[in-house]
Write an enzyme that holds these catalytic residues in place. Structure first.
Site, mmCIF file in Angstrom:
data_model
loop_
_atom_site.group_PDB
_atom_site.id
_atom_site.type_symbol
_atom_site.label_atom_id
_atom_site.label_comp_id
_atom_site.label_asym_id
_atom_site.label_seq_id
_atom_site.Cartn_x
_atom_site.Cartn_y
_atom_site.Cartn_z
ATOM 1 N N ASP A 1 0.840 -1.191 0.000
ATOM 2 C CA ASP A 1 0.000 0.000 0.000
ATOM 3 C C ASP A 1 0.877 1.244 0.000
ATOM 4 O O ASP A 1 1.922 1.275 0.660
ATOM 5 C CB ASP A 1 -0.884 0.022 1.249
ATOM 6 C CG ASP A 1 -2.031 -0.963 1.162
ATOM 7 O OD1 ASP A 1 -3.049 -0.607 0.566
ATOM 8 O OD2 ASP A 1 -1.906 -2.079 1.695
ATOM 9 N N SER A 2 0.443 2.271 -0.717
ATOM 10 C CA SER A 2 1.093 3.576 -0.687
ATOM 11 C C SER A 2 2.564 3.436 -1.083
ATOM 12 O O SER A 2 2.877 2.897 -2.134
ATOM 13 C CB SER A 2 0.921 4.206 0.702
ATOM 14 O OG SER A 2 1.294 5.565 0.708
ATOM 15 N N SER A 3 3.501 3.873 -0.223
ATOM 16 C CA SER A 3 4.917 3.704 -0.555
ATOM 17 C C SER A 3 5.277 2.228 -0.679
ATOM 18 O O SER A 3 6.170 1.852 -1.454
ATOM 19 C CB SER A 3 5.800 4.372 0.503
ATOM 20 O OG SER A 3 5.582 3.801 1.780
#
Length: 456
Positions: A273-275
């Site tokens: 998720d995300s980074s």
């Protein structure tokens, strides 16, 4: 006594006003997904407004309880402030109803996505609806968590040489971050060769933890997948790409050791998720690249699939989709590089680590999941999918979730569970070897679909 009651009512009225104002503002952000020029503000607003976009009925119930208390104590009768905000809450309530309706729109999107898979898998997946008691039991339960597993936590994935080098450069606390957790389902034993989901947490490369897990992990454990949640060093003195190199070290450990826990080292799907999504994509798109495998250049770091959610897939953001440009932060705080983020050298570095520019010739199947209100702009996900389809030799599926904010999938909500069903079916269809029966593909009925059948 009268003075005490008066002070209590004033306190309750002020508290109600603060709660009502906050609810009004966050409901607005949840609906419109407005982005600010500040990354920190966007993160805070995303986290807080997610409470309203993902749990609108719970927030509505809290307001009803608060209003009931003010009525019981007579505060409404003596406080114009409380009465004023009760009218404001009528607008908020309308917004909350809209948010609940929007959360159910994800069911239609997921149904269409599953329809595409079912044409290939020859299976049909029915989705629980609001008339199902099970919908309310699980979909509206923010604390749902699968319990039938064994957790082996904080397993280090470094070699002795890497450990000693990390101690010299970053210290013991940083070295301890080079660890992973293995979730082994109760029915899985060593040698079972179950598919492995490698999960990389988000947090902007400099924060977060492998303990931050969403409902997808819950469901994959229920599906008898082995899940490996990975930490990486957050603030290494070397800066990025230390995080990517650490994730490849964790993959090396999985290849060597996961069979002990019942996982198949030749069937690893990386996710994040995300980074963590950016790291997962980079890991999938740079298999066996020696520059990211110092000291283990000859280790196979290929994966069989990649799932990215809420990920920033273009660090350059050449089209300036982001309201808050992250180039300067990435160069100064994450990569710890000298010079301006706009310098040719640093732009080249960010391009090198943007999955958007690494897709050519890739043979790894991808699934990209992104909310259309994410402050990591949905346009970057769309661009990545288009570029992948033009230049890659592998398949890619894209699931855009209406009303989804950044990392909405970390909350146990209807929107998240519908998304989780879609992702689970994609994972099982493509990578669950036990699902194959002759020439016909069947997907094991997982607990959400099974519940729907029970209600039927």
């Amino acid at each position: 006594m009268g003075l005490v009651i008066s002070l209590a009512r004033s306190t309750w009225a002020l508290s109600y006003a603060a709660f009502s104002f906050t609810s009004f503002v966050l409901t607005g952000f949840a609906i419109f997904g407005e982005k600010t020029p500040s990354r920190v503000a966007n993160v805070i607003l995303s986290i807080t407004s997610n409470q309203y976009s993902e749990f609108p009925l719970i927030m509505f119930l809290l307001d009803i309880l608060f209003q009931s208390w003010l009525s019981i104590t007579g505060t409404f009768y003596v406080s114009p402030l409380a009465r004023f905000f009760s009218y404001v809450n009528v607008i908020t309530a309308a917004g909350i109803v809209y948010l609940f309706k929007r959360s159910l729109e994800s069911k239609e999107v997921v149904a269409e996505f599953l329809g595409q898979i079912s044409k290939q898998s020859k299976t049909n997946t029915e989705l629980p609806g609001v008339t199902s008691p099970r919908f309310w039991k699980q979909f509206m339960n923010p604390l749902h968590w699968h319990q039938n597993f064994t957790l082996n936590d904080n397993i280090p994935y470094w070699t002795t040489k890497e450990q000693m080098h990390g101690l010299r450069t970053d210290g013991w606390e940083s070295v301890l971050e080079m660890a992973l957790d293995v979730y082994r389902p109760a029915k899985v034993e060593g040698g079972h060769d179950r598919p492995v989901l490698m999960y990389i947490h988000g947090g902007g490369w400099t924060s977060g933890s492998k303990g931050l897990l969403g409902p997808l992990v819950t469901e994959m454990i229920a599906q008898n997948w082995v899940v490996v949640a990975v930490n990486h060093r957050l603030k290494s003195k070397g800066g990025y790409p230390t995080q990517l190199i650490d994730c490849k070290r964790a993959l090396r450990w999985i290849k060597d050791e996961v069979q002990t826990f019942g996982g198949d080292p030749l069937n690893v799907i990386v996710s994040g998720d995300s980074s963590g999504g950016q790291l997962a994509a980079m890991l999938a798109l740079t298999p066996n690249d020696p520059q990211y495998q110092p000291g283990f250049e000859n280790v196979d770091t290929s994966v069989q699939g990649c799932l990215v959610q809420s990920a920033m897939l273009d660090l350059i953001d050449a089209n300036n989709y982001c309201a808050a440009s992250g180039r300067e932060r990435f160069i100064k705080e994450v990569a710890l590089r000298q010079g301006s983020a706009e310098s040719a050298e640093n732009l080249a570095f960010m391009k090198e680590h943007s999955p958007l520019y690494k897709v050519e010739g890739s043979t790894v199947p991808f699934l990209v999941v992104h909310g259309d209100l994410d402050f990591c702009p949905v346009e970057t996900a769309r661009d990545f999918v288009k570029e992948f389809r033009k230049k890659s030799n592998a398949t890619i599926n894209y699931l855009e979730i209406p009303g989804g904010h950044h990392c909405f999938d970390m909350f146990s909500s209807p929107r998240t569970w519908y998304t989780t069903i879609a992702v689970t079916e994609w994972l099982n269809y493509n990578f669950n070897n036990e699902a194959a029966v002759g020439e016909k593909k069947t997907v094991r009925v997982h607990e959400l679909v099974e519940w729907w059948h029970e209600d039927k």
